[in-house]
Design an enzyme around this catalytic site. Structure first.
Site, PDB file in Angstrom:
ATOM      1  N   GLU A   1      -3.319 -46.783  -1.999  1.00 27.31           N
ATOM      2  CA  GLU A   1      -1.907 -47.201  -1.941  1.00 27.31           C
ATOM      3  C   GLU A   1      -0.998 -46.227  -2.662  1.00 27.31           C
ATOM      4  OE1 GLU A   1      -3.050 -48.528  -5.954  1.00 27.31           O
ATOM      5  OE2 GLU A   1      -4.054 -48.510  -4.007  1.00 27.31           O
TER       6      GLU A   1
ATOM      7  N   HIS B   1      -7.796 -45.538  -5.056  1.00 31.13           N
ATOM      8  CA  HIS B   1      -6.616 -46.331  -4.717  1.00 31.13           C
ATOM      9  C   HIS B   1      -5.769 -45.642  -3.637  1.00 31.13           C
ATOM     10  CE1 HIS B   1      -6.417 -49.623  -7.783  1.00 31.13           C
ATOM     11  NE2 HIS B   1      -7.384 -48.868  -8.302  1.00 31.13           N
TER      12      HIS B   1
ATOM     13  N   CYS C   1     -11.639 -50.682  -5.253  1.00 25.08           N
ATOM     14  CA  CYS C   1     -11.894 -50.696  -6.691  1.00 25.08           C
ATOM     15  C   CYS C   1     -12.818 -51.848  -7.086  1.00 25.08           C
ATOM     16  CB  CYS C   1     -10.565 -50.732  -7.449  1.00 25.08           C
ATOM     17  SG  CYS C   1     -10.695 -50.198  -9.175  1.00 25.08           S
TER      18      CYS C   1
END
Length: 410
Positions: free
Chosen positions: A383, A381, A297
């Site tokens: 995660e 992202h 990001c």
């Protein structure tokens, strides 16, 4: 100063008006919350969370789950979040599903009133949680209309206000929205970053067991905190890394003195060019050292800046958990979680930066790697907090780079 005090309960989605100075008897009846845009548009509803007002950039998120993770994502600093999914708060909140201790978002906009939680993991209601953390919100608003407004015209400045007495100075709120400078040119990483170096030892969450504790580590990763989410740190620990977290302002010399086997450049809020004033020289020093480096990001955007590339503000940004991204190295399409309002100008990347991922929504850059260094980054992202886990392999790709580099040193 024009004050408005509605007298009867509002029903149904709030109506929009464009006359901030109109008489009190024309105000939405029974409203205890209001959303005011910089162009004077007014949306009435029911205030939720803390009383008061908050100014920021109005954006929308299309995720159907994970509102607590979204509200605690540090990358939302300076923003008011419109949730397109109507039922926000229905499963309550708990102490586990947070991405930072102190939320950085300015406020939230909801379609339906917050209901009492119905979930065995709920520790309290979202209403109380928002109030305790000073977050201002509004419910009962036509969020589809707001989403179309942002989609067609870009993300506007806005103020969300909550008054149990139903009294609002619309002229002052409009002026506040109009006077807010916007995210472009703002360095917000310093406002959400840790100020001291620390060690992270928590692993991933599993049902019935909670979060794992760090086991034996085979490598050392230094994570630069521009607004890092907890689940990113957990994901790094889960690949077997001993994780040291350093402030956003840490220099390359300070980071390399910790003798990392890998360096992680985290997500974060604000304009990458503004944060890059101090972060880019650090990233350039890390890349030059040859230490494996992985960015996500904001870290991805500033890595591009460190190579001489450019970033630009998007009109509406990417925020949601349903964004298709193609991995050009494997040909696979991943459904990803995203939250960003700036993007790398792919045409400005140097020849040593090979594009690895692309958005199938709008063709914007979603990742690249360096052909001469063990360095790569992605815009989305992996995660998955909240969101799908399609891209979680990227942490293992980082681990493989570290192993390869450690093998060359041995």
């Amino acid at each position: 100063m024009t004050l408005h005090k509605p007298s009867q309960p509002a029903s149904g989605p709030a109506e929009e008006s464009r006359a901030p100075g109109r008489a009190a008897d024309e105000a939405q009846e029974g409203a205890t919350g209001v959303l005011v845009l910089g162009d004077g548009s007014v949306f009435w509803g029911q205030g939720v969370g803390a009383e008061g007002s908050a100014v920021g950039e109005l954006c929308f998120n299309t995720s159907m789950t994970g509102y607590q993770e979204i509200l605690t994502d540090p990358s939302y600093a300076g923003q008011i979040i419109t949730f397109t999914f109507p039922h926000i708060g229905n499963v309550g909140v708990n102490d586990e599903d947070v991405e930072t201790v102190t939320p950085a978002a300015r406020g939230c906009v909801l379609r339906c009133p917050i209901s009492e939680p119905s979930n065995w993991r709920a520790a309290e209601s979202l209403e109380r949680w928002l109030d305790l953390r000073g977050l201002v919100g509004i419910a009962g608003v036509d969020t589809r209309r707001i989403t179309r407004l942002i989609r067609d015209g870009g993300a506007p400045n806005a103020v969300v206000a909550h008054s149990k007495a139903g009294r609002f100075d619309l002229e002052a709120l409009t002026a506040q929205a109009q006077g807010w400078p916007g995210l472009e040119g703002m360095d917000l990483a310093k406002t959400v970053s840790r100020t001291q170096t620390m060690t992270w030892d928590g692993g991933l969450w599993s049902l019935g067991q909670g979060y794992a504790t760090q086991g034996d580590a085979w490598c050392h990763v230094v994570a630069v905190d521009y607004g890092v989410k907890h689940n990113i740190l957990r994901s790094l620990a889960a690949i077997g890394a001993r994780v040291t977290v350093v402030p956003a302002t840490a220099t390359a010399e300070e980071i390399l003195a910790l003798k990392p086997d890998g360096v992680f450049l985290s997500n974060g809020p604000g304009d990458p060019a503004a944060t890059g004033v101090y972060a880019v020289p650090t990233i350039q020093g890390i890349v030059a050292s040859g230490v494996p480096t992985f960015g996500i990001c904001l870290g991805h955007q500033m890595l591009a800046l460190s190579l001489g590339a450019a970033t630009r503000k998007m009109e509406r940004g990417h925020r949601g958990a349903n964004h298709p991204v193609k991995d050009l190295q494997t040909g696979k399409v991943e459904i990803t979680s995203q939250n960003h309002g700036f993007v790398v100008d792919e045409a400005s990347l140097p020849p040593i930066a090979e594009v690895t991922h692309v958005s199938l929504f709008d063709g914007t850059n979603e990742g690249f790697r360096l052909t001469d260094k063990p360095v790569f980054s992605v815009q989305h992202h992996p995660e998955a907090s909240p969101g799908p886990e399609d891209s979680h392999y990227l942490f293992h790709r980082f681990a493989d780079l570290i192993r390869q580099t450690m093998g060359k040193r041995s």
